[in-house]
Design an enzyme around this catalytic site. Sequence first.
Site, PDB file in Angstrom:
ATOM      1  N   ALA A 186      -9.279  60.607  14.001  1.00 17.65           N
ATOM      2  CA  ALA A 186      -8.272  60.210  14.988  1.00 17.65           C
ATOM      3  C   ALA A 186      -8.662  60.693  16.381  1.00 17.65           C
ATOM      4  O   ALA A 186      -9.146  61.811  16.553  1.00 17.65           O
ATOM      5  CB  ALA A 186      -6.911  60.786  14.600  1.00 17.65           C
ATOM      6  N   GLU A 264     -20.901  51.789  20.220  1.00 17.15           N
ATOM      7  CA  GLU A 264     -20.742  51.073  21.486  1.00 17.15           C
ATOM      8  C   GLU A 264     -20.502  52.123  22.553  1.00 17.15           C
ATOM      9  O   GLU A 264     -19.562  52.919  22.439  1.00 17.15           O
ATOM     10  CB  GLU A 264     -19.571  50.099  21.403  1.00 17.15           C
ATOM     11  CG  GLU A 264     -19.402  49.286  22.665  1.00 17.15           C
ATOM     12  CD  GLU A 264     -18.016  48.716  22.799  1.00 17.15           C
ATOM     13  OE1 GLU A 264     -17.450  48.828  23.902  1.00 17.15           O
ATOM     14  OE2 GLU A 264     -17.483  48.184  21.807  1.00 17.15           O
ATOM     15  N   CYS A 301     -14.363  48.244  28.227  1.00 21.06           N
ATOM     16  CA  CYS A 301     -15.820  48.386  28.107  1.00 21.06           C
ATOM     17  C   CYS A 301     -16.549  47.203  28.720  1.00 21.06           C
ATOM     18  O   CYS A 301     -17.757  47.270  28.944  1.00 21.06           O
ATOM     19  CB  CYS A 301     -16.215  48.562  26.642  1.00 21.06           C
ATOM     20  SG  CYS A 301     -15.304  47.511  25.510  1.00 21.06           S
ATOM     21  N   GLU A 391     -22.273  53.915  33.785  1.00 19.40           N
ATOM     22  CA  GLU A 391     -20.945  53.311  33.850  1.00 19.40           C
ATOM     23  C   GLU A 391     -19.961  54.268  34.509  1.00 19.40           C
ATOM     24  O   GLU A 391     -19.876  55.437  34.142  1.00 19.40           O
ATOM     25  CB  GLU A 391     -20.473  52.969  32.439  1.00 19.40           C
ATOM     26  CG  GLU A 391     -19.085  52.391  32.366  1.00 19.40           C
ATOM     27  CD  GLU A 391     -18.633  52.142  30.934  1.00 19.40           C
ATOM     28  OE1 GLU A 391     -17.731  51.326  30.740  1.00 19.40           O
ATOM     29  OE2 GLU A 391     -19.182  52.791  30.008  1.00 19.40           O
TER      30      GLU A 391
END
Length: 526
Positions: A186, A264, A301, A391
Amino acid sequence: MTRILGHNYIGGQRSAAGTVKLQSVDASTGEALPHDFYQATPEEVDAAAKAAAVAYPAYRSLSAERRAQFLDAIADELDALGDDFVAVVCRETALPAGRIQGERGRTSGQMRLFAKVLRRGDFYGARIDRALPERKPLPRPDLRQYRIGLGPVAVFGASNFPLAFSTAGGDTASALAAGCPVVFKAHSGHMATAEWVADAVIRAAEKTAMPAGVFNMIYGGGVGEALVKHLAIQAVGFTGSLKGGRALCDMAAARAQPIPVFAEMSSINPVIVLPQALQVRAESIARDLTASVVQGCGQFCTNPGLVIGIRSPQFSGFMQQVAGLIGDQPAQTMLNSGTLNSYGKGLQKLLAHSQIEHLAGSPQQGNQAQPQLFKADVNLLIDGDEVLQEEVFGPTTVFVEVADQAQLSAALNGLHGQLTATIIGEPADFEHFGELTALLEQKVGRILLNGYPTGVEVCDAMVHGGPYPATSDARGTSVGTLAIDRFLRPVCFQNYPDSLLPEALKNGNPLRIQRLVDGKPSREAL
């Protein structure tokens, strides 16, 4: 209203053996929510992985139809979660109710989509080459291949999609569809949300008589390493930062038995704006691009973090239009303080760079994210400077101006792997810049024409992946039905009698699935 226990989910039971308690917080105020969550002990991590391993033989042997019924039951339970649930998610993430309701629908929709995949049977990848006893100089044996689930999968929840990329999200859905029990870690940013969803999964498992350890969930920081290194775990699904994903990949590769990781991790999703498009519709492009940059506070994303155009008066005017629009955008609350802090650090790197100019945006202050716009020298891309490859997760983008078509190709060649790339153009642009598609195919998983990358359709054809560092394995996707392939492996049977073959490979083809028989597609019985 669901009562939050904060206990770990292990083999169909709740467990709180540890003494370390965690708390979720209100994303808008920072106030601690009134629930304790018990960090999993090493023994509980071990028990969760072992529970999944015990469930695996029984779960993978179930028919595809039984597993489909389980996924449909999960979808029904998710759809039944009411306003109390939506309010909890909103409080933990600062996302609006409409977004959460839509994401809940996407999450249940993913489950139902994978149930359809199971029923149509193409996931088996069944291939049959019948014996050729008379072949010279050597006969060919009877060879039949299909695919089975790898085994227990560790799934890590994403911060930015508390439902669709989390507890019952795409990684969990595709792993369960493949016949793989799940141990879910989680996310600390929305633990109460995770508990509501885990309860829904458990209810569905009980209603459809699934093995007790088919779904397990643990709480806590620092428990991921023990989970990935556990011998029972056979694959990992992850959505998050490049640093976190790379660490998991390194752990998995260092095991005595290395296992695959689909992570990812990082993407700046370039948008290429071509000259004729600016001549025809610069104002609408500026408006739509700005909306994509700030949508959801830039916490997607696929957020467009880089905009490239060819130097011209039109492109200069376009930058000014976007700068004005960005300057008018309000500040927004981010998912949590950690995300806000990371956004601030990313902005500081851009502001401190001598070859990057700040074009628009109020100074970052307080507990909300201010949208920002920058312009960078094209040589930073061509020379591979890391500042433009990293990013910045939030509502910001960077413009890059190239001199001509040749420099545009050079700039794109300098990019690392991405999830998406977008080309904005008119028919004359596409004809003149025809080389772009072939170039971008080598760089990204999805190429868009005259659209914007925020928003990912869940369907058969979708690819939400791409070359490193967008993902750790460009051969897969975390959205769409192809995602099931990540958790399957082929098995071949040689000279097996029909009575001992799996149903999907029997001569009678009782499942009526699509199979490749002697090189030709067929649903017919042999």
